[in-house]
Scaffold this motif. Structure first.
Motif, PDB file in Angstrom:
ATOM      1  N   CYS A  15      -3.467   7.063  -8.460  1.00 23.13           N
ATOM      2  CA  CYS A  15      -4.712   7.751  -8.780  1.00 23.13           C
ATOM      3  C   CYS A  15      -5.748   7.641  -7.672  1.00 23.13           C
ATOM      4  N   SER A  16      -5.406   7.018  -6.555  1.00 22.78           N
ATOM      5  CA  SER A  16      -6.369   6.867  -5.471  1.00 22.78           C
ATOM      6  C   SER A  16      -6.708   8.228  -4.869  1.00 22.78           C
ATOM      7  N   ALA A  17      -8.000   8.590  -4.937  1.00 22.04           N
ATOM      8  CA  ALA A  17      -8.409   9.924  -4.499  1.00 22.04           C
ATOM      9  C   ALA A  17      -8.329  10.097  -2.997  1.00 22.04           C
ATOM     10  N   SER A  18      -8.398   9.010  -2.259  1.00 20.39           N
ATOM     11  CA  SER A  18      -8.438   9.114  -0.808  1.00 20.39           C
ATOM     12  C   SER A  18      -7.063   8.994  -0.164  1.00 20.39           C
ATOM     13  N   ALA A  19      -6.027   9.015  -0.958  1.00 19.84           N
ATOM     14  CA  ALA A  19      -4.691   8.803  -0.427  1.00 19.84           C
ATOM     15  C   ALA A  19      -4.278   9.930   0.505  1.00 19.84           C
ATOM     16  N   GLU A  20      -3.573   9.570   1.617  1.00 15.96           N
ATOM     17  CA  GLU A  20      -3.097  10.557   2.574  1.00 15.96           C
ATOM     18  C   GLU A  20      -1.596  10.748   2.506  1.00 15.96           C
ATOM     19  N   GLY A  21      -0.846   9.784   2.027  1.00 17.36           N
ATOM     20  CA  GLY A  21       0.593   9.925   1.991  1.00 17.36           C
ATOM     21  C   GLY A  21       1.262   8.789   1.274  1.00 17.36           C
ATOM     22  N   LEU A  22       2.398   9.064   0.674  1.00 21.95           N
ATOM     23  CA  LEU A  22       3.201   8.073  -0.040  1.00 21.95           C
ATOM     24  C   LEU A  22       4.256   7.508   0.890  1.00 21.95           C
ATOM     25  N   TYR A  23       4.523   6.201   0.751  1.00 24.60           N
ATOM     26  CA  TYR A  23       5.609   5.596   1.521  1.00 24.60           C
ATOM     27  C   TYR A  23       6.378   4.612   0.645  1.00 24.60           C
ATOM     28  N   VAL A  24       7.636   4.396   1.016  1.00 26.23           N
ATOM     29  CA  VAL A  24       8.516   3.460   0.319  1.00 26.23           C
ATOM     30  C   VAL A  24       9.180   2.566   1.358  1.00 26.23           C
ATOM     31  N   THR A  25       9.159   1.241   1.085  1.00 23.14           N
ATOM     32  CA  THR A  25       9.761   0.274   2.007  1.00 23.14           C
ATOM     33  C   THR A  25      10.721  -0.644   1.259  1.00 23.14           C
ATOM     34  N   PRO A  26      12.018  -0.343   1.224  1.00 27.36           N
ATOM     35  CA  PRO A  26      12.969  -1.354   0.743  1.00 27.36           C
ATOM     36  C   PRO A  26      13.095  -2.454   1.792  1.00 27.36           C
ATOM     37  N   PHE A  27      13.175  -3.704   1.334  1.00 27.94           N
ATOM     38  CA  PHE A  27      13.228  -4.810   2.292  1.00 27.94           C
ATOM     39  C   PHE A  27      14.125  -5.917   1.774  1.00 27.94           C
ATOM     40  N   GLY A  28      14.525  -6.760   2.691  1.00 28.32           N
ATOM     41  CA  GLY A  28      15.264  -7.971   2.373  1.00 28.32           C
ATOM     42  C   GLY A  28      14.755  -9.089   3.251  1.00 28.32           C
ATOM     43  N   GLY A  29      15.194 -10.306   2.956  1.00 30.93           N
ATOM     44  CA  GLY A  29      14.720 -11.411   3.774  1.00 30.93           C
ATOM     45  C   GLY A  29      15.180 -12.750   3.243  1.00 30.93           C
ATOM     46  N   TYR A  30      14.458 -13.780   3.640  1.00 28.55           N
ATOM     47  CA  TYR A  30      14.826 -15.154   3.307  1.00 28.55           C
ATOM     48  C   TYR A  30      13.602 -15.871   2.753  1.00 28.55           C
ATOM     49  N   SER A  31      13.775 -16.493   1.584  1.00 28.14           N
ATOM     50  CA  SER A  31      12.703 -17.258   0.943  1.00 28.14           C
ATOM     51  C   SER A  31      12.887 -18.739   1.233  1.00 28.14           C
ATOM     52  N   PHE A  32      11.781 -19.407   1.506  1.00 30.16           N
ATOM     53  CA  PHE A  32      11.837 -20.839   1.816  1.00 30.16           C
ATOM     54  C   PHE A  32      10.642 -21.536   1.186  1.00 30.16           C
ATOM     55  N   GLY A  33      10.751 -22.825   1.031  1.00 28.54           N
ATOM     56  CA  GLY A  33       9.695 -23.600   0.374  1.00 28.54           C
ATOM     57  C   GLY A  33      10.071 -23.883  -1.067  1.00 28.54           C
TER      58      GLY A  33
END
Length: 203
Positions: A15-33
């Motif tokens: 619903c953000s009125a000032s939006a310029e474009g949609l993006y999607v980022t699938p990601f993977g990685g490593y969790s630590f701690g």
């Protein structure tokens, strides 16, 4: 509850009125701690933690200016809850960590290589497999990273992000198989880091 929360965040984002474009980022990685989860029973007390392991997730966001965006993030880690006995790690149970967050990113360049910092807040779901139930807690994250534009619509993302989940001292879980043991939190927060890499598709 988690589904309703995710739908609400996505609705607010869209619903953000000032939006310029949609993006999607699938990601993977490593969790630590994963520090702050201890193990207690009538027979022993030991330090414990969520074992370091891989995770995966997705970010869905809106570009709100050339140097900023807003997003919702989901991340899932399936790992083990381990205890330390005589400096040796022993597996106790499977353990899942899910993050549902909304946040924003500030970029420091408009070039093809764009360093950034990012922050987010939302819910963390922590669940040992043998526990009677899962618990949801408020959490926050802060990260730094960089985006490399490969084409006009595709970019490579790498980042380091830290999460703080505020659990409250001495909260925890009863074991399903033995009511004489418990996993509990030794402090007010569970701390975890992520190293992420992903591909961003801009629409």
């Amino acid at each position: 509850m988690m589904k309703r929360y995710g739908i609400l965040l996505l609705g607010l984002l869209c619903c953000s009125a000032s939006a310029e474009g949609l993006y999607v980022t699938p990601f993977g990685g490593y969790s630590f701690g994963g520090q702050g989860v201890d193990v207690n029973s009538t027979d022993y007390y030991n330090r414990g933690k969520a074992e370091d392991s891989a995770h995966y997730g997705v970010i869905v966001g809106l570009t709100v200016s050339p140097l900023a965006n807003s997003y919702v993030l989901y991340s899932h880690q399936q790992t083990d809850l381990i205890q330390q006995v005589n400096s040796v790690d022993q597996r106790l149970d499977e353990f899942s960590v899910d993050y549902w967050h909304t946040g924003g990113t500030l970029y420091f360049s408009r070039s093809d290589f764009r360093p950034y910092m990012t922050g987010s807040f939302g819910l963390t779901r922590l669940k040992p497999a043998q526990s009677l139930d899962a618990s949801n807690y408020f959490s926050m994250s802060f990260g730094v990273g960089a985006q490399l534009l490969l084409t006009d619509n595709l970019a490579l993302m790498t980042e380091i992000r830290g999460f703080a989940t505020f659990v409250g001292n001495n909260n925890g879980y009863d074991c399903e198989q033995s009511q004489q043991c418990a996993w509990y939190y030794s402090g007010d927060a569970v701390w975890q880091g992520q190293a992420n890499i992903g591909l961003t598709l801009q629409f």
